[in-house]
Enzyme design. Structure first.
Site, mmCIF file in Angstrom:
data_model
loop_
_atom_site.group_PDB
_atom_site.id
_atom_site.type_symbol
_atom_site.label_atom_id
_atom_site.label_comp_id
_atom_site.label_asym_id
_atom_site.label_seq_id
_atom_site.Cartn_x
_atom_site.Cartn_y
_atom_site.Cartn_z
ATOM 1 N N TYR A 1 -10.922 8.798 19.038
ATOM 2 C CA TYR A 1 -11.864 8.378 18.252
ATOM 3 C C TYR A 1 -12.148 6.796 18.169
ATOM 4 O O TYR A 1 -12.904 6.181 17.342
ATOM 5 C CB TYR A 1 -11.574 9.018 16.550
ATOM 6 C CG TYR A 1 -12.015 10.522 16.366
ATOM 7 C CD1 TYR A 1 -13.107 10.640 16.248
ATOM 8 C CD2 TYR A 1 -11.106 11.368 16.928
ATOM 9 C CE1 TYR A 1 -13.300 12.102 16.200
ATOM 10 C CE2 TYR A 1 -11.139 12.655 16.726
ATOM 11 C CZ TYR A 1 -12.511 12.994 16.322
ATOM 12 O OH TYR A 1 -12.699 14.337 16.349
ATOM 13 N N GLN B 1 0.786 -1.384 0.106
ATOM 14 C CA GLN B 1 0.079 -0.001 0.153
ATOM 15 C C GLN B 1 0.828 1.348 -0.104
ATOM 16 O O GLN B 1 0.319 2.444 -0.169
ATOM 17 C CB GLN B 1 -0.840 0.061 1.289
ATOM 18 C CG GLN B 1 -1.929 -1.014 1.383
ATOM 19 C CD GLN B 1 -2.690 -1.183 2.517
ATOM 20 O OE1 GLN B 1 -2.584 -0.405 3.452
ATOM 21 N NE2 GLN B 1 -3.538 -2.242 2.613
ATOM 22 N N TYR C 1 -11.371 -9.250 9.666
ATOM 23 C CA TYR C 1 -11.742 -10.023 8.378
ATOM 24 C C TYR C 1 -12.044 -11.375 8.314
ATOM 25 O O TYR C 1 -12.646 -11.996 7.369
ATOM 26 C CB TYR C 1 -10.475 -9.879 7.408
ATOM 27 C CG TYR C 1 -10.252 -8.134 7.395
ATOM 28 C CD1 TYR C 1 -11.098 -7.557 6.371
ATOM 29 C CD2 TYR C 1 -9.016 -7.497 7.806
ATOM 30 C CE1 TYR C 1 -11.136 -6.324 6.073
ATOM 31 C CE2 TYR C 1 -8.941 -6.114 7.319
ATOM 32 C CZ TYR C 1 -9.774 -5.539 6.760
ATOM 33 O OH TYR C 1 -9.484 -4.029 6.680
ATOM 34 N N HIS D 1 -1.437 0.435 5.594
ATOM 35 C CA HIS D 1 -2.201 1.262 6.616
ATOM 36 C C HIS D 1 -1.461 2.613 6.932
ATOM 37 O O HIS D 1 -1.106 2.920 7.935
ATOM 38 C CB HIS D 1 -2.570 0.652 7.865
ATOM 39 C CG HIS D 1 -3.568 -0.458 8.143
ATOM 40 N ND1 HIS D 1 -4.303 -0.609 9.036
ATOM 41 C CD2 HIS D 1 -4.226 -1.060 6.931
ATOM 42 C CE1 HIS D 1 -5.146 -1.538 8.463
ATOM 43 N NE2 HIS D 1 -5.123 -1.755 7.159
ATOM 44 N N GLU E 1 -15.824 4.956 8.346
ATOM 45 C CA GLU E 1 -16.364 6.343 9.181
ATOM 46 C C GLU E 1 -16.006 7.348 8.568
ATOM 47 O O GLU E 1 -14.965 7.320 7.915
ATOM 48 C CB GLU E 1 -15.584 6.246 10.856
ATOM 49 C CG GLU E 1 -16.016 4.747 11.287
ATOM 50 C CD GLU E 1 -15.198 4.952 12.969
ATOM 51 O OE1 GLU E 1 -15.416 4.062 13.831
ATOM 52 O OE2 GLU E 1 -14.252 5.633 13.359
#
Length: 393
Positions: free
Chosen positions: A270, A101, A281, A166, A260
């Site tokens: 949060y 990623q 998953y 991430h 979100e």
């Protein structure tokens, strides 16, 4: 103490973290979720402005319709202009860690671009043989739009923990151009989102030169990183300022379910991974996570029980398409759609949701609104495209 066990913190520091969160945060409110009414706006036309982009990730509009800067995840920065189309790669881009990623990710213009010609880049940087993390820096775009000069990093996510997942990372300057906000993923290390000595799972706030503002909420807390503005995030993928409330909003991936939209407040927590609307998953609950309200944690403004895998986002505040006013456009990777959320003009709640571009069957990575009132989209594909979306009369 359960929090101590989950986060690996001392009892005193864990109590301080949650105590500060409770003192700073407003009273939690119930998040808005589906089902919201399905709505239909005006029909749209789709124009392909550029193709052949390799996993494009972000765009930024140059002033005076001079072009659109485009990042490609493997490490290329290009510019699209109406006159010349897609340019060759711009030189002077820093070396990126293009793995999984990671790679060259977000791009933003300095608030004083007219004077400084500075552009900011966010990218994955390899730190050792196994780990990488997000770095942000700036350089000067040459007047011929062919190179970046004097690039220098001004912020590094620490410690470096990612093995390819991430990174998150979106950048946004506040409307006055005083501060730069950076939304950072937790590198697939959930507990770090709650650890204030880590920069994983945080929104940070710095000056355009990388200095830390004196009024950041945790600057005086011993052991905490002074850059932190908010925490408890998982993997932010979109960030934009709400033009009607002057709030910073972040779109972030939940696990399986629980994507979100969050309204970012100074010092607020949060919740990830202490609270989530999603599951693992493997279909099992997230270990030790609550699905109900926890005092001191901020509930999302909106969440999706089935994750579209939301990405870049842009508020629509242009009079040229009245049916799109008071809307938020959000990209979707998994659902391969452009989502439009319609807000009530008085109370700001979501009153409808529309899915666009589903017939393209392409992952939507970034969304921006141009000065012409059109919506621009990047598709995250091997043969990625820059698209212009116009409302039909």
């Amino acid at each position: 103490m359960r929090i101590k066990k989950i986060l690996g913190l001392s009892s005193a520091f864990a109590a301080t973290v949650l105590g500060m969160a409770a003192a700073i945060a407003p009273t939690p409110v119930r998040a808005q979720s589906e089902p919201v009414p399905v709505i239909s706006g005006p029909a749209v036309s789709v124009e392909i402005l550029a193709s052949g982009l390799e996993h494009p990730w972000a765009m930024a509009f140059l002033p005076n319709n001079a072009g659109i800067l485009l990042t490609e995840r493997p490490g290329r920065l290009r510019i699209w202009t109406k006159e010349n189309g897609l340019s060759e790669p711009i030189t002077g881009v820093p070396k990126v860690h293009a793995h999984s990623q990671g790679g060259l990710l977000d791009v933003a213009l300095a608030p004083d671009f007219f004077r400084s010609r500075r552009i900011y880049l966010a990218y994955a940087e390899r730190r050792d043989k196994q780990h990488s993390a997000t770095t942000v820096g700036y350089g000067v775009l040459s007047s011929d739009l062919k190179r970046i000069d004097a690039f220098r990093p001004i912020f590094r996510q620490e410690p470096a923990l990612s093995t390819g997942q991430h990174y998150g990372v979106r950048m946004a300057f506040d409307p006055g151009g005083r501060d730069l906000y950076i939304a950072l993923g937790e590198n697939n290390q959930p507990a770090t989102s709650q650890q204030l000595d880590h920069l994983q799972g945080k929104v940070v706030r710095i000056r355009p030169d990388g200095m830390v503002p004196r009024d950041n909420p945790f600057r005086s807390l011993r052991g905490a990183r002074a850059e932190i503005w908010s925490y408890g995030h998982r993997n932010p993928q979109g960030m934009a300022w709400n033009p009607w409330t002057n709030e910073l909003w972040v779109a972030e991936h939940g696990p399986q379910g629980g994507d979100e939209l969050n309204r970012i407040q100074s010092g607020a927590n949060y919740g990830w991974p202490l609270r989530t609307k999603g599951q693992g998953y493997d279909g099992k609950p997230i270990p030790n996570a609550s699905t109900t309200l926890i005092e001191g944690l901020i509930e999302p403004f909106h969440y999706w029980s089935v994750s579209p895998a939301i990405s870049g986002m842009a508020f629509y505040n242009d009079e040229r398409v009245p049916d799109w006013q008071h809307s938020l456009f959000v990209g979707a990777l998994k659902e391969q759609a452009l989502i439009r959320l319609q807000f009530d003009e008085e109370d700001g709640h979501i009153v409808g949701e529309e899915r666009l571009l589903q017939d393209l069957k392409q992952r939507i990575r970034d969304v921006r609104v141009g000065s012409d009132g059109d919506v621009y989209v990047l598709t995250d594909e091997n043969n990625g495209q820059l698209l212009r979306i116009q409302a039909k009369p």
